[in-house]
Motif scaffolding. Structure first.
Motif, short mmCIF file in Angstrom:
data_model
loop_
_atom_site.label_atom_id
_atom_site.label_comp_id
_atom_site.label_asym_id
_atom_site.label_seq_id
_atom_site.Cartn_x
_atom_site.Cartn_y
_atom_site.Cartn_z
N GLN A 133 20.89 73.50 20.68
CA GLN A 133 21.18 73.55 22.12
C GLN A 133 19.95 73.92 22.93
O GLN A 133 19.76 73.41 24.03
CB GLN A 133 22.33 74.52 22.38
CG GLN A 133 23.65 74.00 21.86
CD GLN A 133 24.73 75.04 21.79
OE1 GLN A 133 24.50 76.24 21.94
NE2 GLN A 133 25.96 74.60 21.55
N LYS A 134 19.10 74.76 22.38
CA LYS A 134 17.87 75.14 23.09
C LYS A 134 16.78 74.09 22.97
O LYS A 134 15.94 73.95 23.85
CB LYS A 134 17.35 76.47 22.53
CG LYS A 134 18.22 77.64 22.90
CD LYS A 134 17.73 78.92 22.24
CE LYS A 134 18.71 80.05 22.50
NZ LYS A 134 18.40 81.25 21.71
N ARG A 187 19.35 69.04 31.51
CA ARG A 187 18.07 68.61 32.08
C ARG A 187 18.21 67.25 32.74
O ARG A 187 19.14 66.50 32.48
CB ARG A 187 17.00 68.53 30.99
CG ARG A 187 16.56 69.88 30.49
CD ARG A 187 15.06 69.95 30.47
NE ARG A 187 14.63 71.28 30.08
CZ ARG A 187 13.87 71.53 29.04
NH1 ARG A 187 13.45 70.54 28.28
NH2 ARG A 187 13.51 72.76 28.78
N ASP A 188 17.25 66.91 33.58
CA ASP A 188 17.27 65.62 34.29
C ASP A 188 16.56 64.55 33.45
O ASP A 188 15.43 64.17 33.72
CB ASP A 188 16.59 65.78 35.65
CG ASP A 188 16.64 64.49 36.46
OD1 ASP A 188 17.58 63.70 36.26
OD2 ASP A 188 15.74 64.29 37.29
N ARG A 197 20.56 58.92 33.87
CA ARG A 197 20.72 58.31 35.19
C ARG A 197 21.48 57.00 35.13
O ARG A 197 22.04 56.56 36.14
CB ARG A 197 19.35 58.10 35.84
CG ARG A 197 18.66 59.43 36.13
CD ARG A 197 17.30 59.23 36.74
NE ARG A 197 16.62 60.50 36.86
CZ ARG A 197 15.38 60.62 37.28
NH1 ARG A 197 14.69 59.52 37.64
NH2 ARG A 197 14.82 61.80 37.37
N ALA A 198 21.50 56.36 33.98
CA ALA A 198 22.25 55.12 33.78
C ALA A 198 22.84 55.11 32.38
O ALA A 198 22.44 54.32 31.52
CB ALA A 198 21.33 53.92 33.98
N ARG A 246 28.35 58.75 29.37
CA ARG A 246 28.12 60.07 28.78
C ARG A 246 26.67 60.47 29.03
O ARG A 246 25.76 59.70 28.73
CB ARG A 246 28.40 60.06 27.29
CG ARG A 246 29.85 59.78 26.94
CD ARG A 246 30.06 59.75 25.45
NE ARG A 246 30.00 61.07 24.85
CZ ARG A 246 31.07 61.81 24.57
NH1 ARG A 246 32.27 61.36 24.84
NH2 ARG A 246 30.94 62.99 24.03
N ASP A 247 26.47 61.65 29.55
CA ASP A 247 25.12 62.20 29.69
C ASP A 247 24.71 62.73 28.31
O ASP A 247 24.97 63.88 27.98
CB ASP A 247 25.10 63.32 30.73
CG ASP A 247 25.31 62.81 32.14
OD1 ASP A 247 25.16 61.59 32.36
OD2 ASP A 247 25.61 63.63 33.02
N ASN A 248 24.08 61.86 27.53
CA ASN A 248 23.81 62.25 26.15
C ASN A 248 22.35 62.09 25.73
O ASN A 248 22.05 62.01 24.54
CB ASN A 248 24.72 61.49 25.19
CG ASN A 248 24.49 59.99 25.21
OD1 ASN A 248 23.61 59.49 25.91
ND2 ASN A 248 25.28 59.28 24.45
N ALA A 249 21.44 62.07 26.68
CA ALA A 249 20.03 61.95 26.33
C ALA A 249 19.60 63.07 25.40
O ALA A 249 18.83 62.85 24.46
CB ALA A 249 19.17 61.95 27.59
#
Length: 142
Positions: A68-69, A75-76, A81-82, A87-90
């Motif tokens: 997790q760390k 984070r952005d 962004r797309a 799912r925000d999974n970067a």
């Protein structure tokens, strides 16, 4: 030589989760009846992996904290962004850079050739997910 292919199905419950699958893999090996050979496990996912490590509860918590760390979810990241599947999974893809999608384990006298402290883990980095898979390929002889 004989080959057997199976798919293990898993459901994950947490954003990042370590699932000990050693018993399930041993059961598959026993059911196949092979005495000698090779077991290969491969995750078909880009945000879930397979790993050998120690199955000890405090160490597993340390592993979760570390992951997790390593790449915080909030984070952005450009990928978020797309997102492909909303799912925000970067973060999961970035952590995956340090993991392997497959492991191969020798089979000797009907047993997985693992070290005394080694267990097999399915590692979810983008959960929870109701349906994950792990392909199991056995190559061996009776």
């Amino acid at each position: 030589m004989k080959t057997i292919q199976q798919t293990l199905s898993l459901a994950t419950r947490a954003p990042i989760e370590l699932i000990d699958i050693t018993t399930r893999v041993r059961e598959a090996v026993t059911a196949a009846g092979f005495r000698e050979g090779l077991v290969t496990l491969i995750s078909p996912h880009t945000t879930a992996y397979v790993n050998l490590n120690e199955s000890e509860s405090m160490l597993q918590q340390d592993m979760l904290d570390f992951l997790q760390k390593l790449a915080p979810r909030d984070r952005d990241y450009l990928h978020n962004r797309a997102p492909v599947d909303d799912r925000d999974n970067a973060h999961a893809h970035l952590i995956g850079l340090l993991m392997t999608a497959s492991v191969s384990i020798p089979l000797v006298e009907g047993r997985l050739l693992l070290g005394a402290w080694q267990s097999i883990f399915f590692i979810e980095l983008d959960g929870p997910r109701p349906a994950r898979q792990l392909h199991l390929h056995l190559l061996g002889q009776v």
